[in-house]
Design a protein around this motif. Sequence first.
Motif, mmCIF file in Angstrom:
data_model
loop_
_atom_site.group_PDB
_atom_site.id
_atom_site.type_symbol
_atom_site.label_atom_id
_atom_site.label_comp_id
_atom_site.label_asym_id
_atom_site.label_seq_id
_atom_site.Cartn_x
_atom_site.Cartn_y
_atom_site.Cartn_z
ATOM 1 N N UNK A 246 0.830 -1.393 0.043
ATOM 2 C CA UNK A 246 -0.117 -0.089 0.124
ATOM 3 C C UNK A 246 0.883 1.365 0.109
ATOM 4 N N UNK A 247 2.162 1.045 -0.078
ATOM 5 C CA UNK A 247 2.891 2.397 -0.044
ATOM 6 C C UNK A 247 2.777 3.127 -1.385
ATOM 7 N N UNK A 248 2.992 4.173 -1.447
ATOM 8 C CA UNK A 248 3.006 5.208 -2.682
ATOM 9 C C UNK A 248 3.944 4.669 -3.563
ATOM 10 N N UNK A 249 4.842 4.175 -3.444
ATOM 11 C CA UNK A 249 5.879 3.724 -4.311
ATOM 12 C C UNK A 249 5.084 2.650 -5.427
ATOM 13 N N UNK A 250 4.235 1.812 -4.897
ATOM 14 C CA UNK A 250 3.523 0.946 -5.731
ATOM 15 C C UNK A 250 2.082 1.379 -6.380
ATOM 16 N N UNK A 251 2.026 2.677 -6.301
ATOM 17 C CA UNK A 251 0.754 3.452 -6.773
ATOM 18 C C UNK A 251 0.530 3.566 -8.101
ATOM 19 N N UNK A 252 1.571 3.206 -9.008
ATOM 20 C CA UNK A 252 1.539 3.644 -10.433
ATOM 21 C C UNK A 252 0.648 2.830 -10.896
ATOM 22 N N UNK A 253 0.036 3.312 -12.106
ATOM 23 C CA UNK A 253 -1.033 2.985 -13.014
ATOM 24 C C UNK A 253 -0.615 1.550 -13.540
ATOM 25 N N UNK A 254 0.799 1.268 -14.136
ATOM 26 C CA UNK A 254 1.089 -0.233 -14.633
ATOM 27 C C UNK A 254 0.899 -1.150 -13.449
ATOM 28 N N UNK A 255 1.484 -0.635 -12.331
ATOM 29 C CA UNK A 255 1.476 -1.655 -11.159
ATOM 30 C C UNK A 255 0.056 -2.235 -10.787
ATOM 31 N N UNK A 256 -0.787 -0.951 -10.775
ATOM 32 C CA UNK A 256 -2.289 -1.367 -10.209
ATOM 33 C C UNK A 256 -2.464 -2.214 -11.503
ATOM 34 N N UNK A 257 -2.285 -2.070 -12.649
ATOM 35 C CA UNK A 257 -2.898 -2.915 -13.542
ATOM 36 C C UNK A 257 -2.526 -4.194 -13.437
ATOM 37 N N UNK A 258 -0.966 -4.515 -13.069
ATOM 38 C CA UNK A 258 -0.725 -5.884 -12.939
ATOM 39 C C UNK A 258 -1.481 -6.508 -11.907
ATOM 40 N N UNK A 259 -1.487 -5.650 -10.781
ATOM 41 C CA UNK A 259 -2.252 -6.246 -9.473
ATOM 42 C C UNK A 259 -3.626 -6.639 -9.942
ATOM 43 N N UNK A 260 -4.475 -5.824 -10.861
ATOM 44 C CA UNK A 260 -5.728 -6.210 -11.154
ATOM 45 C C UNK A 260 -5.686 -7.277 -11.967
ATOM 46 N N UNK A 261 -4.817 -7.550 -12.970
ATOM 47 C CA UNK A 261 -4.808 -8.636 -13.660
ATOM 48 C C UNK A 261 -4.090 -9.870 -13.088
ATOM 49 N N UNK A 262 -3.766 -9.586 -12.005
ATOM 50 C CA UNK A 262 -3.265 -11.085 -11.266
ATOM 51 C C UNK A 262 -4.398 -12.008 -10.854
ATOM 52 N N UNK A 263 -4.077 -13.364 -11.214
ATOM 53 C CA UNK A 263 -5.180 -14.334 -11.172
ATOM 54 C C UNK A 263 -5.967 -14.358 -9.868
ATOM 55 N N UNK A 264 -5.620 -14.248 -8.622
ATOM 56 C CA UNK A 264 -6.135 -14.110 -7.518
ATOM 57 C C UNK A 264 -6.970 -13.100 -7.364
ATOM 58 N N UNK A 265 -6.798 -11.840 -7.811
ATOM 59 C CA UNK A 265 -7.979 -10.661 -7.953
ATOM 60 C C UNK A 265 -8.762 -10.806 -9.075
ATOM 61 N N UNK A 266 -8.284 -11.087 -10.224
ATOM 62 C CA UNK A 266 -9.187 -10.934 -11.583
ATOM 63 C C UNK A 266 -10.322 -12.033 -11.601
ATOM 64 N N UNK A 267 -10.032 -13.136 -10.911
ATOM 65 C CA UNK A 267 -11.356 -14.016 -10.946
ATOM 66 C C UNK A 267 -12.524 -13.753 -10.378
ATOM 67 N N UNK A 268 -12.170 -12.767 -9.135
ATOM 68 C CA UNK A 268 -13.426 -12.342 -8.431
ATOM 69 C C UNK A 268 -14.021 -11.093 -8.975
ATOM 70 N N UNK A 269 -13.554 -10.523 -10.105
ATOM 71 C CA UNK A 269 -14.213 -9.367 -10.493
ATOM 72 C C UNK A 269 -15.433 -9.579 -11.379
ATOM 73 N N UNK A 270 -16.456 -8.869 -11.484
ATOM 74 C CA UNK A 270 -17.583 -8.904 -12.397
ATOM 75 C C UNK A 270 -17.150 -8.698 -13.759
ATOM 76 N N UNK A 271 -18.047 -9.327 -14.651
ATOM 77 C CA UNK A 271 -17.833 -9.386 -15.903
ATOM 78 C C UNK A 271 -17.681 -8.017 -16.430
ATOM 79 N N UNK A 272 -18.558 -7.086 -16.047
ATOM 80 C CA UNK A 272 -18.524 -5.482 -16.352
ATOM 81 C C UNK A 272 -17.197 -4.838 -16.001
ATOM 82 N N UNK A 273 -16.640 -5.350 -14.624
ATOM 83 C CA UNK A 273 -15.329 -4.807 -14.530
ATOM 84 C C UNK A 273 -14.374 -5.263 -15.485
#
Length: 850
Positions: free
Chosen positions: A316-343
Amino acid sequence: MFAAASSFFSRTAISQSYNIGGSTNGSRSTTPTPSGSATPMHTSPPVRVGLWKVQGASHKVTNKRVSVWTFDKRAEMEGLGPLSRERVLEVLKAEATALSRLRHPSILEMVEPLEETRNELIFATEPVLSPLDISIPRGPHFTALVELDEIEIQKGILQLCKGLSFLHSSAKLIHSNLKPECVIINDSGDWKISGLGLTIPLTTADGTPTRWEFPGFDGRVPSYIQRSFDYIAPEYALDEVLVTASDMYSLGALIYAVHCKGKPPFSNHGSLGGLRDNAGRPVPDIGQLDSDLQDLLRSLITRGSQSRPTPSTLPSHSFFSSLPISTLNFLDRSNFTAKTREEKISFMKGLTGVLSRFSEGLRIRKILPSLLEEMKDTHLLPYILPNVFAISNILSASQFAQLVLPSLKPLFTIKDPPQNMLTLLDNLEMLQSKTEKGVFREQVLPLVYNALESEHAVVQEHALKVVPNLCETIDYAEVSGVLFPRVALVFTKTKILSVKVATLVTFLSMVKTLDQSNLTQKLCPLLSKIRTKEPAVMMATLSVQEAMGFKVDREAVATLVLPQLWSMSMGPLLNIEQFQRFMGAIRKLGDRVEKEHNQFLRDSQRIEDRSATANGVAAPNLNSGVDFESLVGRANGTVKPDTVIDNTKSWDDDVWGSIFNSTPEVISAITPVTPQTASTPATQPPVPLPQAQSLPSSPRPTNNATLSRPARLGAKPVPSTSFDRSVFSTTIQSSQPPRVTSPPLQPQHTSSSFSNPSTAATQRPNYNISLSDFSATSSSSTNSFASPPSYIAPNYTPFMSTTPSHPMTAPLQASPLSMGSMLAPMQPTRPAATNKPPSKDDWGDFDPLK
């Protein structure tokens, strides 16, 4: 024998099951690299991870790729004492055992357990690229195995945080030796924790706290199996406490080294005193780093452990708050499977604009596999495919065939949803460039064929747009035998104007590819069936016909193309400009036909002239002006200019008299003469000739001999039996060179027909040569016709006048020979009446004008 036996017993299950450093069944295992190239595992050099030698390998049956870790006891422990040897083996075995026991995505995965022989330790893990220490950028002249950018470093740090969180909270372990050498980068670009041979459990088996051990450093033992004083936490060495926060200090030192060309924040040189001196100092040389990174390092590299962030709070540190890092975190398998189809759909739409901010290696190794895994959801395909193709553009052909093509194959035959086919068609050129020719024909081309059969007009139009490029790149047999018939089928069945025009545009591009046979036998008849009068269709057809008119031969243009153009030019919906466009094309094609056909006729005449010259026959001069009077004069002797027909004069006298009074020279000029051969020996008997029918006497006697009027054509012939051998005397035979002549025409009937008038009347007239008017009939002449003669060709000879002009005619002066070459029906010989005019009985019902 002893060496062979030792080698046999030293073989392990891993060495028997895997091709270490080689390939299976001739296949070459490849590993994608950050630069976009694929490096065969068995050809890449082995890497060193501490005391381990790591080599790529593949399973002999399943072809699964792994990395084999081998420790050579004799080579690596040469010169060590017994205690040192024992310590080395203890740490290495503990490391392999910990890997087999701990299972987490951020910990190096073991595939084959540890095996020990007399000479080595060996185990297998997931495929790896390199340890982190040899991939840290150290300057312009340093070539790292894995090129790291800031986004990939941030991603790796977050993965290490997840691994440490698992060790601390789940495994209840302190790594205590976290350093770049113990972090492994796998072939997907993920950072994995390794070097677990020196882990410290927080509690013992009975639940009591673990006893602290002094971290002494022994220079006689390899540094890999000892805790590094450059990365160890101060509280562990100085305060003798065991806390999980010590690993966070090591993580801070590792982050510092990655950003500072591999140098740790403090160089303690394995000395406890140096560690004590540097423990309270601020982090050096971080002024050139990003402010967020500076703040992160200051929070981790501290003397006290209480102020350090934990593995769960560090992301949660600001060093990891860039858009590419947020993109990778969102695409991570553990996170992406829990997202809705619209998201997910919103994420995939935005990912296309963010991909350029990632390095090529990160796109290939990290983002692409995640996208391919999500392609199982067909509703997401229209949004995933653009990102997949955007990354595929940087792949090599071998990488594309290995990584992407297997996931795309099922989509080439799926028609719904149509957005998938549109995306695939838009990237067809890239697909063709990334696949082999045979693979493209068998696996990718069905996509085009299915799109042509789609029920959606927009899909058909997209498919038609890619056909022109296909015609230039695929085999002609595929174009003429498969692609053209399918386009023609769309043209025939469609009722949508835009699709109709699109097919005509496609035909226009195919004209230069198809041969004349396909154009004249298939395309022309297809265009002739157009019934619509829409100007768009007419003008598109005009373009096709015009292009085709300059490729097919002139006959096809004249008989197929031009008639269709004339018919279409009369379309009621065409404006003046469009009509003039038709007229211009018609004129061009008509000029071409005229020019080429004129040239063809000239060439044909030239060939005929040459052929006639070669055969000795003079070719007629068609351009020479021949005077009509001269032409007729040459045929009839003389022509009176503008002769007026005298109606009072008998037509018979004029016609027959002109014929009978013709001179031998004139007659010979218009009568074919058979060439003469060499003289016949005198002993050869004369050829018996049948008696010629004497013509009736003419009002214009010649040489006091009156010729009788010829019988009317079609009158019943009566065979002649009068024959005078005295005419053909030996003198004539000897004095006149023999002629090679055909025997005279004779009727094929028996002798009985001569005495039976009814039988003779049914026979066709036989034309013979009239030699003279003989009244006597000799017995020999009668005998000569006793047997029926065969039907043979007549011998035509010229008229011979009674006044000899050549010595050959002298013996014939006594006989009144006047019709030597005239053909007349065979009739009984009648005595010629010298002064008696022809009566009605003599002429019968002959009417020359009838």
